[in-house]
Motif scaffolding. Sequence first.
Motif, PDB file in Angstrom:
ATOM      1  N   MET A   1       0.828  -1.198   0.000  1.00 52.50           N
ATOM      2  CA  MET A   1       0.000   0.000   0.000  1.00 52.50           C
ATOM      3  C   MET A   1       0.867   1.254   0.000  1.00 52.50           C
ATOM      4  SD  MET A   1      -3.135   0.782   0.067  1.00 52.50           S
ATOM      5  CE  MET A   1      -4.457   1.682   0.698  1.00 52.50           C
ATOM      6  N   ASN A   2       1.926   1.212   0.766  1.00 49.95           N
ATOM      7  CA  ASN A   2       2.856   2.338   0.859  1.00 49.95           C
ATOM      8  C   ASN A   2       3.487   2.611  -0.505  1.00 49.95           C
ATOM      9  OD1 ASN A   2       4.102   4.390   2.151  1.00 49.95           O
ATOM     10  ND2 ASN A   2       5.692   3.146   3.107  1.00 49.95           N
ATOM     11  N   ASP A   3       3.856   1.538  -1.228  1.00 48.62           N
ATOM     12  CA  ASP A   3       4.457   1.682  -2.551  1.00 48.62           C
ATOM     13  C   ASP A   3       3.471   2.343  -3.521  1.00 48.62           C
ATOM     14  OD1 ASP A   3       6.814   0.540  -1.720  1.00 48.62           O
ATOM     15  OD2 ASP A   3       6.310  -1.477  -2.454  1.00 48.62           O
ATOM     16  N   LYS A   4       2.212   1.932  -3.412  1.00 49.53           N
ATOM     17  CA  LYS A   4       1.201   2.503  -4.294  1.00 49.53           C
ATOM     18  C   LYS A   4       1.006   3.984  -4.002  1.00 49.53           C
ATOM     19  CE  LYS A   4      -1.229  -1.691  -5.392  1.00 49.53           C
ATOM     20  NZ  LYS A   4      -2.502  -2.392  -5.509  1.00 49.53           N
ATOM     21  N   LEU A   5       1.021   4.361  -2.739  1.00 46.15           N
ATOM     22  CA  LEU A   5       0.884   5.775  -2.377  1.00 46.15           C
ATOM     23  C   LEU A   5       2.078   6.580  -2.885  1.00 46.15           C
ATOM     24  CD1 LEU A   5      -0.561   5.616   1.256  1.00 46.15           C
ATOM     25  CD2 LEU A   5      -1.685   6.484  -0.791  1.00 46.15           C
ATOM     26  N   GLN A   6       3.274   6.015  -2.764  1.00 47.67           N
ATOM     27  CA  GLN A   6       4.460   6.708  -3.280  1.00 47.67           C
ATOM     28  C   GLN A   6       4.382   6.853  -4.800  1.00 47.67           C
ATOM     29  OE1 GLN A   6       7.835   4.529  -1.805  1.00 47.67           O
ATOM     30  NE2 GLN A   6       7.824   5.580   0.178  1.00 47.67           N
ATOM     31  N   SER A   7       3.915   5.806  -5.479  1.00 51.03           N
ATOM     32  CA  SER A   7       3.754   5.861  -6.928  1.00 51.03           C
ATOM     33  C   SER A   7       2.716   6.917  -7.303  1.00 51.03           C
ATOM     34  CB  SER A   7       3.338   4.485  -7.449  1.00 51.03           C
ATOM     35  OG  SER A   7       3.090   4.545  -8.831  1.00 51.03           O
ATOM     36  N   LEU A   8       1.611   6.946  -6.566  1.00 50.42           N
ATOM     37  CA  LEU A   8       0.566   7.937  -6.812  1.00 50.42           C
ATOM     38  C   LEU A   8       1.105   9.346  -6.586  1.00 50.42           C
ATOM     39  CD1 LEU A   8      -2.400   8.547  -7.431  1.00 50.42           C
ATOM     40  CD2 LEU A   8      -2.853   8.309  -4.985  1.00 50.42           C
ATOM     41  N   THR A   9       1.866   9.532  -5.520  1.00 49.59           N
ATOM     42  CA  THR A   9       2.459  10.838  -5.225  1.00 49.59           C
ATOM     43  C   THR A   9       3.417  11.240  -6.328  1.00 49.59           C
ATOM     44  OG1 THR A   9       2.281  10.435  -2.850  1.00 49.59           O
ATOM     45  CG2 THR A   9       3.807  12.138  -3.543  1.00 49.59           C
ATOM     46  N   SER A  10       4.215  10.294  -6.797  1.00 56.19           N
ATOM     47  CA  SER A  10       5.153  10.563  -7.892  1.00 56.19           C
ATOM     48  C   SER A  10       4.398  10.956  -9.160  1.00 56.19           C
ATOM     49  CB  SER A  10       6.018   9.326  -8.132  1.00 56.19           C
ATOM     50  OG  SER A  10       6.867   9.537  -9.231  1.00 56.19           O
ATOM     51  N   ASN A  11       3.346  10.215  -9.468  1.00 61.03           N
ATOM     52  CA  ASN A  11       2.533  10.526 -10.648  1.00 61.03           C
ATOM     53  C   ASN A  11       1.869  11.894 -10.532  1.00 61.03           C
ATOM     54  OD1 ASN A  11       3.163   8.147 -11.976  1.00 61.03           O
ATOM     55  ND2 ASN A  11       1.383   7.059 -11.173  1.00 61.03           N
ATOM     56  N   MET A  12       1.414  12.226  -9.333  1.00 62.87           N
ATOM     57  CA  MET A  12       0.792  13.531  -9.119  1.00 62.87           C
ATOM     58  C   MET A  12       1.820  14.651  -9.319  1.00 62.87           C
ATOM     59  SD  MET A  12      -2.355  13.002  -8.708  1.00 62.87           S
ATOM     60  CE  MET A  12      -3.002  14.518  -8.083  1.00 62.87           C
ATOM     61  N   ASN A  13       3.059  14.428  -8.879  1.00 60.40           N
ATOM     62  CA  ASN A  13       4.110  15.427  -9.085  1.00 60.40           C
ATOM     63  C   ASN A  13       4.402  15.629 -10.577  1.00 60.40           C
ATOM     64  OD1 ASN A  13       4.525  16.046  -6.379  1.00 60.40           O
ATOM     65  ND2 ASN A  13       6.063  14.450  -6.100  1.00 60.40           N
ATOM     66  N   VAL A  14       4.423  14.518 -11.311  1.00 63.52           N
ATOM     67  CA  VAL A  14       4.642  14.605 -12.758  1.00 63.52           C
ATOM     68  C   VAL A  14       3.497  15.373 -13.406  1.00 63.52           C
ATOM     69  CG1 VAL A  14       4.742  13.251 -14.890  1.00 63.52           C
ATOM     70  CG2 VAL A  14       6.086  12.548 -12.915  1.00 63.52           C
ATOM     71  N   LEU A  15       2.259  15.050 -13.011  1.00 65.78           N
ATOM     72  CA  LEU A  15       1.107  15.761 -13.547  1.00 65.78           C
ATOM     73  C   LEU A  15       1.157  17.245 -13.198  1.00 65.78           C
ATOM     74  CD1 LEU A  15      -1.818  13.247 -12.907  1.00 65.78           C
ATOM     75  CD2 LEU A  15      -0.863  13.941 -15.107  1.00 65.78           C
ATOM     76  N   ASP A  16       1.614  17.565 -12.000  1.00 61.70           N
ATOM     77  CA  ASP A  16       1.741  18.955 -11.582  1.00 61.70           C
ATOM     78  C   ASP A  16       2.757  19.685 -12.468  1.00 61.70           C
ATOM     79  OD1 ASP A  16       1.304  21.239  -9.833  1.00 61.70           O
ATOM     80  OD2 ASP A  16       3.309  20.814  -9.042  1.00 61.70           O
ATOM     81  N   GLN A  17       3.886  19.024 -12.743  1.00 65.15           N
ATOM     82  CA  GLN A  17       4.911  19.626 -13.603  1.00 65.15           C
ATOM     83  C   GLN A  17       4.374  19.822 -15.023  1.00 65.15           C
ATOM     84  OE1 GLN A  17       8.190  16.938 -13.273  1.00 65.15           O
ATOM     85  NE2 GLN A  17       8.803  17.667 -11.238  1.00 65.15           N
ATOM     86  N   LYS A  18       3.681  18.827 -15.537  1.00 66.47           N
ATOM     87  CA  LYS A  18       3.103  18.934 -16.878  1.00 66.47           C
ATOM     88  C   LYS A  18       2.051  20.053 -16.919  1.00 66.47           C
ATOM     89  CE  LYS A  18       5.325  15.391 -18.547  1.00 66.47           C
ATOM     90  NZ  LYS A  18       6.372  15.521 -19.539  1.00 66.47           N
ATOM     91  N   GLY A  19       1.280  20.162 -15.850  1.00 69.22           N
ATOM     92  CA  GLY A  19       0.277  21.228 -15.767  1.00 69.22           C
ATOM     93  C   GLY A  19       0.936  22.597 -15.805  1.00 69.22           C
ATOM     94  N   GLU A  20       2.053  22.735 -15.114  1.00 69.62           N
ATOM     95  CA  GLU A  20       2.797  24.003 -15.151  1.00 69.62           C
ATOM     96  C   GLU A  20       3.302  24.296 -16.550  1.00 69.62           C
ATOM     97  OE1 GLU A  20       3.369  26.433 -12.876  1.00 69.62           O
ATOM     98  OE2 GLU A  20       1.938  25.371 -11.596  1.00 69.62           O
TER      99      GLU A  20
END
Length: 79
Positions: A1-20
């Motif tokens: 579960m922890n790995d999935k949350l880290q992956s989700l957080t990483s994906n959200m950061n990538v999406l945030d960068q792409k959004g910028e």
Amino acid sequence: MNDKLQSLTSNMNVLDQKGEMVNDAMSTLRNTHKDNDINVEEIAASVEEITASFQEISAYVEEVNERAHSLNNIAKEAR
């Protein structure tokens, strides 16, 4: 579960960068559009001035033509 949350957080950061990146690109497009609007307005104003100048020239040429006809008629009558 922890790995999935880290992956989700990483994906959200990538999406945030792409959004910028998208936001920056949209800002650039918006500024270019504003510049284009200004340029189009300047071109339209110039075309209006040129049209007015052509109308003045046309009126002057018409007046010269009328005077030439008058002088021609006077010359014919003088013969």
